[in-house]
Structures are given as structure tokens and as C-alpha cells.
Design an enzyme around this catalytic site. Structure first.
Site, PDB file in Angstrom:
ATOM      1  N   ARG A 237       0.838  -1.216   0.000  1.00 11.19           N
ATOM      2  CA  ARG A 237       0.000   0.000   0.000  1.00 11.19           C
ATOM      3  C   ARG A 237       0.866   1.257   0.000  1.00 11.19           C
ATOM      4  O   ARG A 237       0.669   2.168  -0.805  1.00 11.19           O
ATOM      5  CB  ARG A 237      -0.913  -0.032   1.225  1.00 11.19           C
ATOM      6  CG  ARG A 237      -1.677   1.249   1.514  1.00 11.19           C
ATOM      7  CD  ARG A 237      -2.617   1.002   2.678  1.00 11.19           C
ATOM      8  NE  ARG A 237      -3.134   2.234   3.249  1.00 11.19           N
ATOM      9  CZ  ARG A 237      -4.139   2.942   2.750  1.00 11.19           C
ATOM     10  NH1 ARG A 237      -4.711   2.554   1.635  1.00 11.19           N
ATOM     11  NH2 ARG A 237      -4.563   4.033   3.346  1.00 11.19           N
ATOM     12  N   TYR A 282      10.145  19.710 -10.695  1.00 12.52           N
ATOM     13  CA  TYR A 282      10.255  21.164 -10.576  1.00 12.52           C
ATOM     14  C   TYR A 282      10.648  21.767 -11.932  1.00 12.52           C
ATOM     15  O   TYR A 282      10.032  22.710 -12.414  1.00 12.52           O
ATOM     16  CB  TYR A 282      11.288  21.521  -9.516  1.00 12.52           C
ATOM     17  CG  TYR A 282      11.499  23.017  -9.376  1.00 12.52           C
ATOM     18  CD1 TYR A 282      10.684  23.766  -8.538  1.00 12.52           C
ATOM     19  CD2 TYR A 282      12.493  23.684 -10.085  1.00 12.52           C
ATOM     20  CE1 TYR A 282      10.852  25.129  -8.411  1.00 12.52           C
ATOM     21  CE2 TYR A 282      12.670  25.050  -9.972  1.00 12.52           C
ATOM     22  CZ  TYR A 282      11.853  25.768  -9.124  1.00 12.52           C
ATOM     23  OH  TYR A 282      12.018  27.115  -9.009  1.00 12.52           O
TER      24      TYR A 282
END
Length: 289
Positions: A237, A282
Site C-alpha cells: 500500500r 520542478y
């Protein structure tokens, strides 16, 4: 110790505790006992045994669940003390709600593939196990959510599941080709196990798969793939979330897929995201980069 647990259960019922309370307390105590037996820790070794267990579940249970477990164990040991079955009640650890939690080990994509590839899919068990692992990793759902899935919760036309969390809240989660193929292969085999049950994942006796059953599956193939990390039930998970973020998924999207209970983990997830990935994101998306 099983006889003591049965006596304690009778004691709870005699005190008119609700069915939910009795079931929750006994589940916590049985989990405690099974874990200590598996790890060869003496159940009545007082402080050590209790602290050992609480440390072991700290990375796989919520603070609320751990607190409930401690309450159940404290009540159990008081019962044992009243019956002169233990000399003293152990000291239970205090939980710091502000303490930063650890999400545990994260698998690489290659390690996930090794685990999946280690499954022998020439038999019903292997086909079922592959479907379970592909669904856990492909959707990021918890083991308790996976065992609650019904046949009606799976949409193979649009490739999504309707998942219900412990509070009954529903969320729609898409899944990819690998998970779909695994489920498609599994369903004909599932019909051989049971045509009556509506649960998606069944054990080999045709009953609904349990959380312990899923843990055995995760553990079996992790060991078979020679993964040396200390894997727990939430490893797939958490790896699902990290891999999504590393590949540019929006944090809000990850939160929605995994449920609102994942909010406290987001900062920890970002600690695992490669700095190179952050720099690339970025440079690709910031207007002044």
C-alpha cells in the site's frame, strides 16, 4: 492460553459487553497471542511480552487501533490477575500521539515485480494469490478493505473497484491492466471454490479470505522472492503511494485514492520520494524553472 481467552470471553459476555466490544477485544488478544507464539515469546513474560507486541504493531496499525489493543490487553491481564493466573499486571507503554510514525520499508518497482513473478500460477492458489497481490499494489487498498470486496464491487468494464473503508465510506479506485488480467484469470477459478459466497477473495475452502490469510500470502512470496526488507501488511500500500508520487501524481489524487486516513502519512511519503524526481518535476512544471 486458549482456555484463558475463552474464559475471558465468557466474562465479558457476563458483564453485558456489546457484541462489537467482545469481538474487538478477543480479536486483539488472539492477535497478540498468535504473534508471540510465532516469535517464540512467552505470553506471560509480563512487561517484555506486552512491549514487544506493541512495538511490533506500531508500524502497521493506527494510533487508535493500538490504544484499543492496549485497553483490551490491560483488561485481559486484570482478569488473569483476578483469577490468580498471573502474578502481576504488566506495565503498558504510553503512546505519544504527536510522535512521528514510520511507514516502514518501501519496495522498489523491481522488488514488487520479483514478488509477483515468484508466484506459481499453474494452480488455483497461485492464481488467487496473484490476483490478491496485484489488487493490493494496483489500488493501494488496505488488507481489511481487500477482504471486504465483493464481486459487485469490481467493474471490469471500466476497470475500477468500489472500496469501503472501516467507517463505511466509499471511494472509487481505478486499477490497471496487470490487476485486471489477474482478476480475469482468477474469477473462473474462484467459481470452482464457491458459487454461493459473494466475497471476491476466497480461501481454498470457499470461505472469505481473512486478514491473516492475506498476510500469509504477502509473507510467502516476499520470502520466495528473497526480499530482505522487513515487509508488513501495509508495505504494498505504501509502495503504491510512493511510486505514484515519484511518477508525478498529484498528492491530492493519492489522498483520494487511498482515503482520508492517509492524510497523516503524506509528509512521510515525500521523505521517500527521490530528490532527483523532485528536481525533475520542478524543472518540468515550475513556470520560472
Amino acid at each position: 492460553m486458549n482456555e484463558f481467552i475463552n474464559l475471558y470471553k465468557e466474562n465479558l459476555i457476563a458483564k453485558n459487553k456489546s457484541n462489537n466490544t467482545v469481538e474487538a477485544y478477543i480479536t486483539d488478544i488472539v492477535g497478540y497471542y498468535n504473534y508471540l507464539i510465532e516469535n517464540k515469546v512467552e505470553p506471560f513474560d509480563n512487561d517484555y511480552s506486552v512491549n514487544y507486541y506493541v512495538q511490533a504493531i506500531a508500524d502497521v496499525k493506527s494510533t487508535k487501533s493500538i490504544e484499543r489493543c492496549i485497553i483490551a490487553l490491560r483488561s485481559f491481564y486484570r482478569f488473569l490477575s483476578d483469577k490468580n493466573l498471573v502474578k502481576e499486571i504488566p506495565k503498558f507503554p504510553k503512546l505519544d500521539r504527536n510522535e512521528k510514525r514510520n511507514i516502514g520499508p518501501i519496495l522498489t518497482i523491481s522488488e514488487v515485480e520479483k514478488i509477483i513473478d515468484s508466484i506459481d500460477t499453474t494452480n488455483i492458489k497461485g492464481i488467487r494469490d496473484r490476483a490478491v497481490l496485484e489488487m493490493l499494489y494496483g489500488t493501494g487498498i488496505k488488507a481489511t478493505e481487500a477482504i471486504s470486496l465483493t464481486l459487485e464491487d469490481v467493474n471490469l468494464d471500466l476497470n475500477f473497484i468500489n472500496c469501503k473503508d472501516g467507517k463505511g465510506l466509499e471511494r472509487i479506485i481505478p486499477f490497471g491492466r496487470a490487476a485486471r488480467n489477474a482478476i480475469v484469470d482468477y474469477l473462473p477459478q474462484r467459481r470452482k471454490l464457491s458459487r454461493d459466497s459473494h466475497m471476491l477473495f476466497l480461501n481454498l475452502n470457499g470461505k472469505g479470505l481473512t486478514r491473516q490469510g492475506i498476510w500469509r500470502i504477502v509473507k510467502e512470496y516476499s520470502e520466495k522472492a528473497k526480499i530482505e526488507k522487513d515487509i508488513n501488511l501495509n508495505t504494498l500500500r505504501h509502495s503504491f503511494a510512493i511510486h505514484l508520487l515519484e511518477n508525478g501524481a498529484h498528492p491530492k489524487t493519492v489522498q483520494q485514492l487511498m482515503g482520508t486516513h492517509v492524510m497523516n502519512y503524506m509528509d512521510l511519503y515525500f521523505e521517500h520520494v527521490s530528490k532527483d524526481k523532485v528536481n525533475i518535476s520542478y524543472n518540468n512544471f515550475h513556470p520560472r524553472a
